[in-house]
Design a protein around this motif. Structure first.
Motif, PDB file in Angstrom:
ATOM      1  N   PRO A 139      29.264  46.217  27.111  1.00  0.00           N
ATOM      2  CA  PRO A 139      30.672  46.494  27.451  1.00  0.00           C
ATOM      3  C   PRO A 139      30.862  46.987  28.885  1.00  0.00           C
ATOM      4  N   THR A 140      29.899  47.751  29.410  1.00  0.00           N
ATOM      5  CA  THR A 140      30.012  48.242  30.794  1.00  0.00           C
ATOM      6  C   THR A 140      29.924  47.087  31.788  1.00  0.00           C
ATOM      7  N   VAL A 141      28.971  46.195  31.564  1.00  0.00           N
ATOM      8  CA  VAL A 141      28.830  45.027  32.439  1.00  0.00           C
ATOM      9  C   VAL A 141      30.076  44.148  32.342  1.00  0.00           C
ATOM     10  N   GLN A 148      37.335  42.208  38.122  1.00  0.00           N
ATOM     11  CA  GLN A 148      37.447  41.383  39.321  1.00  0.00           C
ATOM     12  C   GLN A 148      38.586  40.369  39.213  1.00  0.00           C
ATOM     13  N   THR A 149      38.979  40.044  37.962  1.00  0.00           N
ATOM     14  CA  THR A 149      39.978  38.987  37.773  1.00  0.00           C
ATOM     15  C   THR A 149      41.199  39.407  36.963  1.00  0.00           C
ATOM     16  N   GLU A 150      41.099  40.480  36.186  1.00  0.00           N
ATOM     17  CA  GLU A 150      42.198  40.870  35.297  1.00  0.00           C
ATOM     18  C   GLU A 150      42.762  42.232  35.671  1.00  0.00           C
ATOM     19  N   ALA A 151      43.981  42.511  35.205  1.00  0.00           N
ATOM     20  CA  ALA A 151      44.616  43.802  35.429  1.00  0.00           C
ATOM     21  C   ALA A 151      43.895  44.878  34.625  1.00  0.00           C
ATOM     22  N   ALA A 152      43.923  46.104  35.148  1.00  0.00           N
ATOM     23  CA  ALA A 152      43.186  47.200  34.519  1.00  0.00           C
ATOM     24  C   ALA A 152      43.610  47.439  33.076  1.00  0.00           C
ATOM     25  N   GLY A 153      44.914  47.381  32.802  1.00  0.00           N
ATOM     26  CA  GLY A 153      45.404  47.628  31.446  1.00  0.00           C
ATOM     27  C   GLY A 153      44.848  46.632  30.443  1.00  0.00           C
TER      28      GLY A 153
END
Length: 355
Positions: A139-141, A148-153
């Motif tokens: 999950p961390t990786v 890099q490609t998606e919004a934080a939420g």
């Protein structure tokens, strides 16, 4: 036993809590009270295991081996201290692999020039440990790549979903490990030390169950007091909650288990010492961590298994050096010193890590 003297802190912790005393005092009293209670839980479990036979007894020991730490983490989860919970999971893995194994190997090595153990059993456990730790870090990786490609939420929601799936897989692996160790291949993994340590029960079933239930209930209260006073205590001691979760809580929760591993090593029973250190680590990775993830869903405060970079590096370092120590089936005091040195380095980094 020295730890039993610390039982005096059980009523002291209750008194401090219900008189609204200083949070630092409550934290200290609760932490000291948990130490002997964890020891009594372990003793009661051993007595029940002696009556139930090797298969069910092994399952009991596996189930209750990390019960104290699981209870503490559960109350921290309820209090919304998710980062503390995740730090305690990683800290338990580090503590077992580096501190417990390190002390056992170092002190045993000072008394005996070389100590040997069942390399096949240790190798299987370390392989399981490596796979489970990799699963924990997926999950961390994933989080690092997805950001890099998606919004934080959106990434945070995906982190939780992936962690839930990982938890289910880890629990299934835990069940497979139990079946492998206690049913299909128990003859392969048995050791001479284990056979020599078998003994009949000294307590009645009623006494063992009563002690186990009583100690568990008291640990629950102490854990609630500990977590409730955590914020005040960390400010008072000048420690971060990250340090408390990664270093202090695992030491408190597994103190009795730590002492047992060292005592077995001093008796030149390194098979049993390794079983405690490595087996407890596998339990944390395969059972405790996924149970906490699933429990967070029930509480309504979903927790992912995403950890900080320093935690990820620390776990990889611990697994690598633990594998290097057990690969030849024998240990000496220098290997123990290496394990302890890595633990001190990681502890120092966490201590100075910005809050």
């Amino acid at each position: 036993m020295f730890l039993n003297l610390l039982l005096i802190f059980v009523p002291i912790a209750f008194f401090l809590e219900f008189t609204n005393a200083n949070g630092t005092l409550i934290f200290a009293a609760s932490a000291l009270a948990i130490l002997p209670l964890a020891g009594w839980m372990g003793r009661a479990t051993e007595e029940l295991a002696a009556r139930a036979g090797s298969t069910i007894g092994g399952l009991l020991n596996a189930t209750f081996g990390n019960a104290t730490e699981l209870i503490i983490a559960f109350f921290a989860l309820q209090a919304g201290k998710i980062e503390v919970v995740k730090a305690s999971i990683i800290g338990s893995i580090l503590g077992n692999l580096l501190l417990v194994m390190g002390l056992a190997v170092f002190l045993g090595g000072l008394k005996f020039r070389t100590q040997r153990f069942n390399i096949q059993s240790a190798g299987l456990v370390t392989s399981m440990l490596t796979l489970s730790v990799i699963a924990l870090l997926v999950p961390t990786v994933f989080d690092l790549a997805a950001r890099q490609t998606e919004a934080a939420g959106l990434v945070e929601r995906l982190d939780v979903n992936l962690s839930d799936a990982t938890a289910v897989v880890l629990i299934l692996l835990y069940v497979a490990n139990i079946v492998f160790s206690l049913v299909t291949h128990k003859d392969v993994l048995s050791t001479a030390d284990e056979e020599g340590e078998e003994h009949g029960p000294n307590w009645s079933v009623l006494r063992a169950v009563g002690v186990l239930l009583g100690a568990t209930i008291l640990v629950g209260f102490m854990s609630e007091f500990l977590v409730g006073s955590l914020e005040v205590a960390t400010r008072s001691f000048g420690l971060s909650e990250f340090f408390v979760g990664l270093i202090l809580i695992p030491i408190i929760g597994n103190a009795a288990e730590h002492a047992a591993a060292v005592l077995f090593a001093l008796r030149n029973k390194m098979d049993l010492a390794m079983t405690i250190a490595l087996g407890s680590t596998v339990q944390v990775a395969l059972l405790v961590a996924p149970l906490l993830v699933l429990a967070s869903l029930l509480i309504g405060s979903p927790m992912s298994l995403v950890v900080s970079p320093i935690e990820m590096v620390a776990v990889f370092a611990a697994v690598i050096i633990a594998n290097s120590v057990v690969r030849d089936g024998e240990t000496n005091w220098l290997e123990g010193a290496l394990l302890l040195g890595v633990y001190v380095l990681i502890g120092s980094a966490v201590f100075f890590y910005p809050a």
